[in-house]
Scaffold this motif. Structure first.
Motif, mmCIF file in Angstrom:
data_model
loop_
_atom_site.group_PDB
_atom_site.id
_atom_site.type_symbol
_atom_site.label_atom_id
_atom_site.label_comp_id
_atom_site.label_asym_id
_atom_site.label_seq_id
_atom_site.Cartn_x
_atom_site.Cartn_y
_atom_site.Cartn_z
ATOM 1 N N ARG A 140 0.698 -1.459 -0.152
ATOM 2 C CA ARG A 140 0.204 -0.052 -0.014
ATOM 3 C C ARG A 140 0.862 1.296 0.000
ATOM 4 N NH1 ARG A 140 -3.145 -1.084 4.433
ATOM 5 N NH2 ARG A 140 -1.753 0.075 5.867
ATOM 6 N N ASP A 141 1.840 1.163 0.775
ATOM 7 C CA ASP A 141 2.806 2.315 0.907
ATOM 8 C C ASP A 141 3.639 2.571 -0.357
ATOM 9 O OD1 ASP A 141 5.189 3.386 3.491
ATOM 10 O OD2 ASP A 141 3.421 4.502 2.700
ATOM 11 N N GLN A 142 4.040 1.736 -1.086
ATOM 12 C CA GLN A 142 4.809 1.691 -2.072
ATOM 13 C C GLN A 142 3.745 2.289 -3.415
ATOM 14 O OE1 GLN A 142 7.818 1.675 -2.592
ATOM 15 N NE2 GLN A 142 8.495 0.030 -3.715
ATOM 16 N N ARG A 144 1.231 3.939 -2.805
ATOM 17 C CA ARG A 144 0.869 5.280 -2.410
ATOM 18 C C ARG A 144 1.987 6.266 -2.866
ATOM 19 N NH1 ARG A 144 -0.986 6.198 3.631
ATOM 20 N NH2 ARG A 144 0.832 5.040 3.853
ATOM 21 N N ALA A 145 3.247 5.920 -2.466
ATOM 22 C CA ALA A 145 4.437 6.952 -2.904
ATOM 23 C C ALA A 145 4.734 6.885 -4.221
ATOM 24 C CB ALA A 145 5.838 6.137 -2.325
ATOM 25 N N TYR B 89 3.797 -2.071 10.484
ATOM 26 C CA TYR B 89 4.441 -1.030 9.523
ATOM 27 C C TYR B 89 3.062 -0.022 9.012
ATOM 28 C CZ TYR B 89 6.337 0.355 5.256
ATOM 29 O OH TYR B 89 6.696 1.192 4.025
ATOM 30 N N SER B 93 3.799 3.705 9.059
ATOM 31 C CA SER B 93 3.585 4.451 7.942
ATOM 32 C C SER B 93 2.543 5.457 8.100
ATOM 33 C CB SER B 93 3.346 3.404 6.844
ATOM 34 O OG SER B 93 2.945 3.971 5.476
ATOM 35 N N ASN B 97 3.484 9.267 7.283
ATOM 36 C CA ASN B 97 2.899 10.117 6.445
ATOM 37 C C ASN B 97 2.256 11.509 6.696
ATOM 38 O OD1 ASN B 97 2.920 8.948 3.654
ATOM 39 N ND2 ASN B 97 2.219 7.033 4.650
ATOM 40 N N ALA B 172 11.126 9.668 -3.083
ATOM 41 C CA ALA B 172 9.775 9.097 -2.363
ATOM 42 C C ALA B 172 9.942 8.184 -1.230
ATOM 43 C CB ALA B 172 8.840 8.117 -3.337
ATOM 44 N N ARG B 177 11.241 3.362 3.618
ATOM 45 C CA ARG B 177 10.390 1.937 3.514
ATOM 46 C C ARG B 177 10.953 0.656 3.599
ATOM 47 N NH1 ARG B 177 8.109 5.522 -0.161
ATOM 48 N NH2 ARG B 177 8.793 4.329 -1.866
#
Lengths: 474, 201
Positions: A140-142, A144-145, B89, B93, B97, B172, B177
């Motif tokens: 999800r984070d990937q 989103r980024a 995570y 995260s 954010n 990014a 991450r």
């Protein structure tokens, strides 16, 4: 070390004794994948790397496998080697997080046809796919980024669990707002950095090799492998190659290369049309006729030649997971991350090698030495020369054969594997980077077609698809 | 004139809002309390009635934004099949954010040797307690006890991750991450090891 792997290692005996009963691996749960979706294929990819790189380069036990297989064939056959599994487990643990160069090199250790006992090949294949997948929050984070919003806001639907593993990430099934079913390939973060770091580690591990007189050639190969993998971390490059391949093979209606959706793709995310079909094991389980196998084998070779000779694009990742046997009889080709455009001097070199093969004699001998990264006039050991000659003859034998070549001939495949194993055992690992690519693809394709047991008029196909330069010369 | 509670709250909120904007425009190093007072249209000394120092003001802002991140995570909910690593995570995260507009300020604050998460101020202690209560509940969901050692371990990792994230110049923040994933897996494995030790002893 991962606690589970530590447990497994400690449960294995320290020394292998003659006549000791095989370990019941199912009891150890090694083939049970907890929480990870079953990945449909073993990995024959990068067989070229295995064949060409000295296994002591961070893959020490690969050479051990080879030696065990061929030096003590009877003992190895039907017996499970716990010591090597222990080494494999330890290596897996180190590779488990870092999915960079080391992980990709480690993939070469998984199932290769007939190079190692089948039981090990299967376990290695499954262990290989137990490198930790990206969990939902990371995916999800990937996304989103990279795409600016979470998957639920971008796609009509998005599978929480991965549908398949990819070289440097994983694939999720999704549906676009416009209704198309797509495959969304999501790359693990910071892979390019990891690749560079892993390469530095690899160079450190290979310090003893620097004493070799051919170290410069070996280093060149490693650097080429690094560059190749770094290129794979840019999915926009892959998207470009896919579009080029689609254009080149547009008049081959039997081949499908998925369409890229650029609006949903970036350097780390690649969204392509979803293809529904079987991977090779599922296809073969349906017991296709010999005619069907021959047909699909011919498609594989024709598309390969056409892509190279018309598109000047070398497809370097011909392992089973990248081919789909569609239900309508067409062949889907996936994953164009590992491609090498043939341009300028490299194209000229490739044409020269092809021409030399056709001519034979001294020209071919010179070409083979060039392929093995020997400079003109450089001294070559007699045994090395013999193996180069044998390898060249083996890789091109189907192109010398008039009529239908039986790719299912196991003896023929074994001959090639023995040559490569002998090269590995003797440390004959130098190879021109272009030849590494050629070998990788040829071997991968050959292994695939062997599995299909296809009989193909390969020489006739090659002649029909020959490069324009050779056609004009005639 | 007596200032009502409501007015006090409104003033405090305005101060924090102005601070957020000033940090974005000028950064931590060049922002002064006088700037804040001017922006909030109050006397210079009045700001200090609400926040004892520039640092305390920053921590109050951080705490507010932190709360927004946690709220986002709670709103998302936890899938019953989601593993612990994914939940942790996701929580961190969402925090990072939410803190994104303050990244540069946090970097500058860290550069002065002040890791916000390791401060003993009442604001940060309250933030830490609430967050660790949340994490303890999460760990309990997965059958892990929330020992002081585990929670301290987690908090120190998070403080380190915050520093790492604040200084991340990669495209990014993908380096963060990857680091975060590694850190959380290592933490989760440490919990497994603790369980293994307990069961084998």
């Amino acid at each position: 070390m991962n606690a589970a792997i530590e447990q497994w290692c400690s449960s294995l005996p320290e020394d292998l004794e003659e006549g000791s009963p095989p370990v019941d691996f199912s009891a150890l749960g090694l083939v049970k994948q907890e929480g990870a979706k079953s990945i449909p294929t073993g990995a024959w990819t990068r067989f070229g790397i295995l064949a060409n790189l000295q296994a002591r380069i961070a893959l020490g036990y690969a050479a051990w496998w080879c030696r065990t297989r061929f030096v003590d064939e009877e003992a190895a056959q039907g017996r499970l080697n716990e010591q090597h599994l222990k080494a494999a487990l330890r290596m897996l643990d180190r590779l488990g997080y870092l999915r960079g160069l080391m992980a990709k090199a480690g993939q070469a250790l998984a199932a290769t046809p007939r190079l190692m006992p089948e039981a090990f090949a299967e376990i290695l294949g499954r262990l290989h796919f137990q490198a930790p997948p990206m969990h939902e929050a990371l995916v999800r984070d990937q996304i989103r980024a990279e795409l600016g919003a979470e998957p639920e806001r971008i796609f009509r639907s998005f599978s929480r669990a991965p549908a398949a593993a990819a070289s440097l990430g994983q694939v999720h099934r999704a549906v676009l707002p416009s209704g198309e079913a797509v495959a969304v390939k999501v790359q693990y973060p910071a892979m390019a950095t990891t690749v560079r770091a892993d390469f530095r580690n690899l160079l450190a591990i290979t310090a003893p090799l620097r004493l070799r007189r051919d170290w410069h050639a070996v280093r060149r190969q490693l650097e080429d492998a690094r560059d190749m993998i770094e290129r794979e971390t840019d999915y926009r490059r892959e998207a470009g190659w896919m579009e080029k391949a689609r254009a080149t093979l547009a008049d081959m209606s039997e081949v499908v290369i998925p369409e890229v959706f650029p609006a949903y793709s970036t350097e780390r995310i690649l969204t392509t049309r979803w293809l529904e079909g079987d991977h090779i094991d599922a296809y073969l389980a349906k017991n296709p006729s010999q005619e069907a196998r021959n047909r699909v084998g011919a498609i594989l070779y024709r598309s390969s030649f056409r892509l190279t000779h018309r598109g000047r694009l070398w497809y370097g990742d011909s392992h089973p997971g990248n081919y789909l046997f569609l239900h309508d009889g067409r062949l889907g080709i996936l994953d164009f991350g590992c491609c090498r455009p043939l341009e300028g001097e490299e194209w000229a070199l490739y044409i020269e090698w092809f021409r030399a093969f056709r001519e034979g004699g001294e020209r071919w001998k010179k070409a083979m030495l060039s392929g093995a990264a020997f400079e003109p006039g450089e001294k070559v050991e007699e045994e090395h020369l013999r193996l180069i000659d044998a390898y060249g003859a083996w890789t091109m034998e189907y192109l010398s054969y008039d009529g239908v070549f039986d790719f299912g001939d196991t003896a023929s495949l074994d001959r090639g594997l023995e040559i490569m194993t002998e090269c590995s055992r003797r440390g004959y690992i130098r190879c021109h980077p272009l030849n590494t690519w050629i070998s990788r693809h040829i071997l991968g394709l050959r292994a695939l077609v062997w599995k299909l047991k296809a009989r193909i008029p390969a020489k006739a196909i090659a002649d029909e698809e020959e490069p324009e330069e050779l056609r004009n010369a005639e | 004139m007596r200032v009502t509670k409501a007015t006090q709250l409104e003033t405090k909120s305005r101060i924090i809002k102005v601070t957020r904007k000033l940090l974005a425009d000028r950064g931590w190093s060049t922002m002064t309390m006088r700037d804040v007072a001017r922006g909030a249209e109050i006397a210079a000394g009045t700001v200090f009635n609400y926040f004892a120092s520039k640092e305390e003001l920053f921590l109050a802002l951080l705490s507010e934004v932190w709360g927004q991140g946690e709220a986002r995570w709670r709103e998302r909910g936890i899938d019953p099949e989601e593993p612990l690593e994914s939940c942790l995570y996701g929580l961190i995260s969402d925090l990072f954010n939410a803190l994104q507009p303050l990244q540069e300020a946090i970097r500058q604050v860290n550069a002065e040797g002040i890791n916000p998460l390791l401060r003993d101020s009442p604001t940060m202690l309250a933030l830490k307690k609430d967050h660790l209560d949340e994490v303890a509940q999460l760990l309990a969901r997965f059958g892990h006890g929330a020992s002081e050692l585990s929670l301290t371990h987690y908090w120190l990792l998070l403080a380190g991750a915050l520093v790492r994230w604040a200084g991340d110049d990669s495209a990014a923040h993908e380096a963060t991450r990857a680091f975060l994933d590694y850190m959380i897996r290592a933490f989760a494995r440490s919990l497994d090891s603790a369980v293994l030790e307990e069961t084998s002893s």
